[in-house]
Design a protein around this motif. Sequence first.
Motif, PDB file in Angstrom:
ATOM      1  N   LYS A   1       1.010  -1.262   0.128  1.00 42.41           N
ATOM      2  CA  LYS A   1       0.221  -0.006   0.048  1.00 42.41           C
ATOM      3  C   LYS A   1       1.036   1.139   0.071  1.00 42.41           C
ATOM      4  CE  LYS A   1      -3.825   2.398   2.331  1.00 42.41           C
ATOM      5  NZ  LYS A   1      -3.208   3.661   2.404  1.00 42.41           N
TER       6      LYS A   1
ATOM      7  N   VAL B   1      -3.274  -3.639  -5.018  1.00 46.10           N
ATOM      8  CA  VAL B   1      -3.531  -2.989  -3.842  1.00 46.10           C
ATOM      9  C   VAL B   1      -4.894  -2.767  -3.610  1.00 46.10           C
ATOM     10  CG1 VAL B   1      -2.892  -1.161  -2.448  1.00 46.10           C
ATOM     11  CG2 VAL B   1      -1.063  -2.275  -3.460  1.00 46.10           C
TER      12      VAL B   1
ATOM     13  N   TYR C   1      -7.096   4.637  -6.570  1.00 48.55           N
ATOM     14  CA  TYR C   1      -6.183   3.378  -7.006  1.00 48.55           C
ATOM     15  C   TYR C   1      -6.501   2.963  -8.698  1.00 48.55           C
ATOM     16  CZ  TYR C   1      -4.084   2.737  -2.510  1.00 48.55           C
ATOM     17  OH  TYR C   1      -3.683   3.173  -1.112  1.00 48.55           O
TER      18      TYR C   1
END
Length: 560
Positions: free
Chosen positions: A404, A444, A453
């Motif tokens: 992360k 992730v 993301y």
Amino acid sequence: MKFSVRYNHVGYALKGPKVFLLTCDSTDNPLKGMLPWFEVFAENGERVFGAAMAEKGSCSYTDEFVWEGCFTSLEAVGRYRISVVDTKGNVLVESKFFEVSDRLVLEQLSSTLKSFYFQRSGVELTPDRAGKWARPAAHLDDCIEFHPSMEREGTWNAHGGWYDAGDYGKYLVNGGVSVATLLLAAEFADDRRVAFGNAELFYAGSFRANLLEEIRFELEFFLRMQDTDGGVFFKVSPVRWDGFVTPKESDEAQKRQILGKSTTSTLNFAGALAQAHRVFAKAYPGFAKQCLEASIRAYRWAIENPDVTYPHNTEGSGGYGDERYDDEFFWVRAMLFREVCGKVCVDCGREGCDHFRNRLLSDMEKCPPSFGLDWRDTQNLGWIALALQSVDPDLQVRARNTLKVVADEIVRLASEDPYGLSIRRFIWGSNGEIANHALTLFLVNEWFPSSVYVDCAKKMLDFVFGKNPVDCCFVTGSAWSSPKFIHHRISHSDGIEEPIPGLVAGGINADRQDLHRFPHYPGPQPGFSYTDERVSFASNEVAINWNAPLVAALCFECLN
């Protein structure tokens, strides 16, 4: 003053971000602080969207000034074009037509996956699957000699596998990271296969069935490359570089040979085969068991031979030199820990032994993750394996949190770049690097779901499909701007005008190692270091390790 529109030439998904760029060939803002206006028109001429653009600033690697436009709220299937106007209503520049549709990602996923079928060695490509690109079997490689440097008599069966790139070599190291990347896609596609619906791809069956067939074709070659002592040979290649001839002509013109047996090739084999055990266990348990046993044998050979260098012979093939082995050992140990260490120690075979786990903990300290996968630096495959395993919950949490941090840094860097990239230098195979960064974000997102993301990853894929400084969709056969003259022997020798579809060109490469071939790059700036010419091996070659992360990233895009 020249203005250009940078956008995804294939198109955009219905629910995903729809972002494009306006650029001008000046580092200073020629509109003096006034924001340009853009409009989106449907194919029938109807205006469907309009908005002001935002300044992104100057781009250091292209010497451009950049604005960004967003029409994400447009969620109607159709064909559209973008028109940018100045404050007086004068048209500055227009795009060509592109699509908004959810079928586009599946089509590109199918095409990029099928490129591996076209890279198959040693088998006939039949018209029912290959269409006009059908070809006879060549390079059977089932009875080839060892390179003289090996000082070994006899012959070996190294049949099958994928051609690595634009040449006719077959390599364990690059094949290892490529098949491992595809195995990741297969694992997640199995968990969420409903997302692909009933769409059939390039031959009968589901996406995952297609993917497993292609992966197994390479893995069967891998298994043939394992020596009787557990070590794994490095590569198969012709004795000298081929010209731009067909596989059949190459096969008739010169012999092929097997080269080397190294620590890196053996560990790449071991990591990929351990991962294959997980992916194939349900559908093909016998094959999965064979993969795991071969992986453990290879790992134990590497423990006994921890620093055997790669073959330095490059007379007819690439080097793939790598003198650091910590990352490969970490990858293999993490994969084997996931598969068997809930039962026994891989090192000694005893239950309750911590020796293997302690080695793994040491590997984690020595091998922090990078932004993406790479054939030379494979430690991310180790971190991903630990993030996916459930044998040790503490290691799982640590791995996920560590990845992360990497994803957050990718997002930060991308937010600072006018083109939305997290890379800070265009290297050989930059498109593969970009796709790998997108893949990290998608992974992730599985553990820490966030539109930040997903949207960042999708915008990076837009770059590969056309939203870039050279106005090129880097995937063959996908758009009007796709490469026509890739550095690929099969495509330049088959007598067919169009290159094989679904291949990813290496892309912008600031090092321009091919200048002695006199390619015609469009400008001196680093960001213009790409040209669609056969001579430009530095920017326009193809390779399986660039296609693999695009397949995996597109797979995740379908799931999101």
